[in-house]
Structures are given as C-alpha cells and as structure tokens.
Write a protein that holds these residues in place. Structure first.
Motif, PDB file in Angstrom:
ATOM      1  N   ASN A  20       0.817  -1.213   0.000  1.00  0.00           N
ATOM      2  CA  ASN A  20       0.000   0.000   0.000  1.00  0.00           C
ATOM      3  C   ASN A  20       0.849   1.260   0.000  1.00  0.00           C
ATOM      4  OD1 ASN A  20      -2.778  -0.942   0.007  1.00  0.00           O
ATOM      5  ND2 ASN A  20      -2.312  -1.813   2.004  1.00  0.00           N
ATOM      6  N   LEU A  21       1.898   1.249   0.797  1.00  0.00           N
ATOM      7  CA  LEU A  21       2.796   2.398   0.868  1.00  0.00           C
ATOM      8  C   LEU A  21       3.466   2.652  -0.475  1.00  0.00           C
ATOM      9  CD1 LEU A  21       4.015   4.537   2.754  1.00  0.00           C
ATOM     10  CD2 LEU A  21       5.805   2.896   3.297  1.00  0.00           C
ATOM     11  N   ASP A  22       3.948   1.602  -1.118  1.00  0.00           N
ATOM     12  CA  ASP A  22       4.594   1.749  -2.421  1.00  0.00           C
ATOM     13  C   ASP A  22       3.627   2.303  -3.459  1.00  0.00           C
ATOM     14  OD1 ASP A  22       6.946   0.769  -1.363  1.00  0.00           O
ATOM     15  OD2 ASP A  22       6.730  -1.233  -2.230  1.00  0.00           O
ATOM     16  N   SER A  23       2.405   1.800  -3.455  1.00  0.00           N
ATOM     17  CA  SER A  23       1.405   2.258  -4.418  1.00  0.00           C
ATOM     18  C   SER A  23       1.079   3.739  -4.217  1.00  0.00           C
ATOM     19  CB  SER A  23       0.141   1.415  -4.273  1.00  0.00           C
ATOM     20  OG  SER A  23      -0.872   1.893  -5.128  1.00  0.00           O
ATOM     21  N   LEU A  24       0.830   4.119  -2.977  1.00  0.00           N
ATOM     22  CA  LEU A  24       0.527   5.517  -2.689  1.00  0.00           C
ATOM     23  C   LEU A  24       1.711   6.429  -3.012  1.00  0.00           C
ATOM     24  CD1 LEU A  24      -1.400   5.129   0.661  1.00  0.00           C
ATOM     25  CD2 LEU A  24      -2.296   6.248  -1.398  1.00  0.00           C
ATOM     26  N   SER A  25       2.904   6.005  -2.623  1.00  0.00           N
ATOM     27  CA  SER A  25       4.096   6.821  -2.875  1.00  0.00           C
ATOM     28  C   SER A  25       4.313   7.023  -4.366  1.00  0.00           C
ATOM     29  CB  SER A  25       5.326   6.161  -2.252  1.00  0.00           C
ATOM     30  OG  SER A  25       5.202   6.109  -0.857  1.00  0.00           O
ATOM     31  N   GLU A  26       4.104   5.970  -5.135  1.00  0.00           N
ATOM     32  CA  GLU A  26       4.253   6.066  -6.590  1.00  0.00           C
ATOM     33  C   GLU A  26       3.236   7.058  -7.164  1.00  0.00           C
ATOM     34  OE1 GLU A  26       5.588   5.278 -10.485  1.00  0.00           O
ATOM     35  OE2 GLU A  26       6.476   4.674  -8.579  1.00  0.00           O
ATOM     36  N   THR A  27       2.005   6.969  -6.721  1.00  0.00           N
ATOM     37  CA  THR A  27       0.966   7.866  -7.214  1.00  0.00           C
ATOM     38  C   THR A  27       1.278   9.319  -6.863  1.00  0.00           C
ATOM     39  OG1 THR A  27      -0.691   6.123  -7.004  1.00  0.00           O
ATOM     40  CG2 THR A  27      -1.510   8.371  -7.167  1.00  0.00           C
ATOM     41  N   VAL A  28       1.688   9.553  -5.631  1.00  0.00           N
ATOM     42  CA  VAL A  28       2.004  10.921  -5.205  1.00  0.00           C
ATOM     43  C   VAL A  28       3.218  11.451  -5.966  1.00  0.00           C
ATOM     44  CG1 VAL A  28       2.868  12.302  -3.265  1.00  0.00           C
ATOM     45  CG2 VAL A  28       0.939  10.757  -2.928  1.00  0.00           C
ATOM     46  N   SER A  29       4.250  10.637  -6.092  1.00  0.00           N
ATOM     47  CA  SER A  29       5.486  11.121  -6.709  1.00  0.00           C
ATOM     48  C   SER A  29       5.373  11.351  -8.204  1.00  0.00           C
ATOM     49  CB  SER A  29       6.640  10.146  -6.431  1.00  0.00           C
ATOM     50  OG  SER A  29       6.425   8.921  -7.090  1.00  0.00           O
ATOM     51  N   THR A  30       4.377  10.740  -8.840  1.00  0.00           N
ATOM     52  CA  THR A  30       4.193  10.952 -10.273  1.00  0.00           C
ATOM     53  C   THR A  30       3.082  11.943 -10.581  1.00  0.00           C
ATOM     54  OG1 THR A  30       2.709   9.040 -10.441  1.00  0.00           O
ATOM     55  CG2 THR A  30       5.066   8.660 -10.879  1.00  0.00           C
ATOM     56  N   GLY A  31       2.607  12.642  -9.542  1.00  0.00           N
ATOM     57  CA  GLY A  31       1.576  13.652  -9.755  1.00  0.00           C
ATOM     58  C   GLY A  31       0.200  13.075 -10.026  1.00  0.00           C
ATOM     59  N   GLY A  32      -0.092  11.929  -9.470  1.00  0.00           N
ATOM     60  CA  GLY A  32      -1.343  11.248  -9.738  1.00  0.00           C
ATOM     61  C   GLY A  32      -2.554  11.777  -8.993  1.00  0.00           C
ATOM     62  N   ALA A  33      -2.353  12.709  -8.083  1.00  0.00           N
ATOM     63  CA  ALA A  33      -3.496  13.264  -7.350  1.00  0.00           C
ATOM     64  C   ALA A  33      -4.318  14.162  -8.275  1.00  0.00           C
ATOM     65  CB  ALA A  33      -3.010  14.051  -6.141  1.00  0.00           C
ATOM     66  N   GLN A  34      -5.629  14.004  -8.198  1.00  0.00           N
ATOM     67  CA  GLN A  34      -6.534  14.803  -9.031  1.00  0.00           C
ATOM     68  C   GLN A  34      -6.532  16.274  -8.613  1.00  0.00           C
ATOM     69  OE1 GLN A  34      -8.883  13.483 -11.437  1.00  0.00           O
ATOM     70  NE2 GLN A  34      -7.784  11.549 -11.331  1.00  0.00           N
ATOM     71  N   ASP A  35      -6.404  16.496  -7.304  1.00  0.00           N
ATOM     72  CA  ASP A  35      -6.417  17.854  -6.780  1.00  0.00           C
ATOM     73  C   ASP A  35      -5.668  17.872  -5.444  1.00  0.00           C
ATOM     74  OD1 ASP A  35      -8.213  16.742  -4.902  1.00  0.00           O
ATOM     75  OD2 ASP A  35      -9.965  17.463  -6.010  1.00  0.00           O
ATOM     76  N   PHE A  36      -5.595  19.062  -4.849  1.00  0.00           N
ATOM     77  CA  PHE A  36      -4.835  19.199  -3.611  1.00  0.00           C
ATOM     78  C   PHE A  36      -5.478  18.406  -2.473  1.00  0.00           C
ATOM     79  CE2 PHE A  36      -3.410  21.603   0.217  1.00  0.00           C
ATOM     80  CZ  PHE A  36      -2.066  21.287   0.117  1.00  0.00           C
ATOM     81  N   ALA A  37      -6.793  18.345  -2.436  1.00  0.00           N
ATOM     82  CA  ALA A  37      -7.478  17.587  -1.384  1.00  0.00           C
ATOM     83  C   ALA A  37      -7.112  16.100  -1.464  1.00  0.00           C
ATOM     84  CB  ALA A  37      -8.982  17.773  -1.486  1.00  0.00           C
ATOM     85  N   GLN A  38      -7.075  15.548  -2.656  1.00  0.00           N
ATOM     86  CA  GLN A  38      -6.706  14.146  -2.819  1.00  0.00           C
ATOM     87  C   GLN A  38      -5.234  13.941  -2.453  1.00  0.00           C
ATOM     88  OE1 GLN A  38      -6.795  12.403  -6.778  1.00  0.00           O
ATOM     89  NE2 GLN A  38      -7.248  10.394  -5.912  1.00  0.00           N
ATOM     90  N   TYR A  39      -4.397  14.885  -2.830  1.00  0.00           N
ATOM     91  CA  TYR A  39      -2.980  14.827  -2.458  1.00  0.00           C
ATOM     92  C   TYR A  39      -2.836  14.773  -0.937  1.00  0.00           C
ATOM     93  CZ  TYR A  39       1.731  16.526  -1.486  1.00  0.00           C
ATOM     94  OH  TYR A  39       2.997  16.664  -0.987  1.00  0.00           O
ATOM     95  N   GLN A  40      -3.583  15.631  -0.241  1.00  0.00           N
ATOM     96  CA  GLN A  40      -3.518  15.656   1.221  1.00  0.00           C
ATOM     97  C   GLN A  40      -3.981  14.327   1.818  1.00  0.00           C
ATOM     98  OE1 GLN A  40      -5.871  19.300   1.765  1.00  0.00           O
ATOM     99  NE2 GLN A  40      -4.108  20.120   2.895  1.00  0.00           N
ATOM    100  N   ARG A  41      -5.027  13.749   1.266  1.00  0.00           N
ATOM    101  CA  ARG A  41      -5.511  12.451   1.754  1.00  0.00           C
ATOM    102  C   ARG A  41      -4.447  11.371   1.567  1.00  0.00           C
ATOM    103  NH1 ARG A  41     -10.237  14.256  -0.498  1.00  0.00           N
ATOM    104  NH2 ARG A  41      -9.905  13.115  -2.432  1.00  0.00           N
ATOM    105  N   MET A  42      -3.828  11.359   0.405  1.00  0.00           N
ATOM    106  CA  MET A  42      -2.810  10.338   0.138  1.00  0.00           C
ATOM    107  C   MET A  42      -1.608  10.504   1.054  1.00  0.00           C
ATOM    108  SD  MET A  42      -2.924   9.552  -3.959  1.00  0.00           S
ATOM    109  CE  MET A  42      -2.679  11.213  -4.523  1.00  0.00           C
ATOM    110  N   VAL A  43      -1.188  11.737   1.286  1.00  0.00           N
ATOM    111  CA  VAL A  43      -0.066  11.975   2.199  1.00  0.00           C
ATOM    112  C   VAL A  43      -0.448  11.531   3.611  1.00  0.00           C
ATOM    113  CG1 VAL A  43       1.342  13.770   3.300  1.00  0.00           C
ATOM    114  CG2 VAL A  43       0.995  13.796   0.825  1.00  0.00           C
ATOM    115  N   GLY A  44      -1.672  11.786   4.010  1.00  0.00           N
ATOM    116  CA  GLY A  44      -2.147  11.325   5.319  1.00  0.00           C
ATOM    117  C   GLY A  44      -2.158   9.805   5.409  1.00  0.00           C
ATOM    118  N   GLN A  45      -2.542   9.149   4.324  1.00  0.00           N
ATOM    119  CA  GLN A  45      -2.527   7.688   4.303  1.00  0.00           C
ATOM    120  C   GLN A  45      -1.097   7.168   4.410  1.00  0.00           C
ATOM    121  OE1 GLN A  45      -4.682   7.101   0.623  1.00  0.00           O
ATOM    122  NE2 GLN A  45      -6.522   6.481   1.726  1.00  0.00           N
TER     123      GLN A  45
END
Length: 69
Positions: A20-45
């Motif tokens: 799960n950590l690898d998947s989330l980190s990959e998504t965040v690091s490649t700009g996969g968040a739709q918006d800032f709110a989703q980015y914040q949720r993923m960082v919290g996860q």
C-alpha cells in the motif's frame, strides 16, 4: 521454502503495508493526485501506514522477546 513468502502474520501484515505504501508513494510522486485535497488524503494515508508499520515492528519485537504486549 520461498524466502519471499510471508512466514508469520507479522510478515504478512508488513508486506501488505509495504504494498500500500509503495502504491501511494508512486501515485504521489508521479503527480497522480486529481487535486490538492486528494494529495492531502494520500499523504495522510502514507503517514498512517508508516506509523502502523512502526507499531507492527515494535509489537513483533516484543512478541518474540516474550514481553508483555
């Protein structure tokens, strides 16, 4: 015996947390968040998973040292 196969429930949980950590980190690091709110949720996860992994490793250590858990 397959060395990549989890041997205990601790190993299995740690593997799942890492997946799960690898998947989330990959998504965040490649700009996969739709918006800032989703980015914040993923960082919290990511923070939550990291904390859970630390707690799991501490529990595993105590378990194998035969201390009070």
């Amino acid at each position: 015996m397959d060395i990549n196969k989890p041997q205990t429930v601790f190993d299995w949980l740690q593997l799942k947390l890492h997946e799960n950590l690898d998947s989330l980190s990959e998504t965040v690091s490649t700009g996969g968040a739709q918006d800032f709110a989703q980015y914040q949720r993923m960082v919290g996860q990511i923070e939550g998973i990291t904390l859970a992994e630390r707690e799991l490793l501490e529990l595993k250590e105590k378990f194998y040292r035969d201390e009070d858990v």
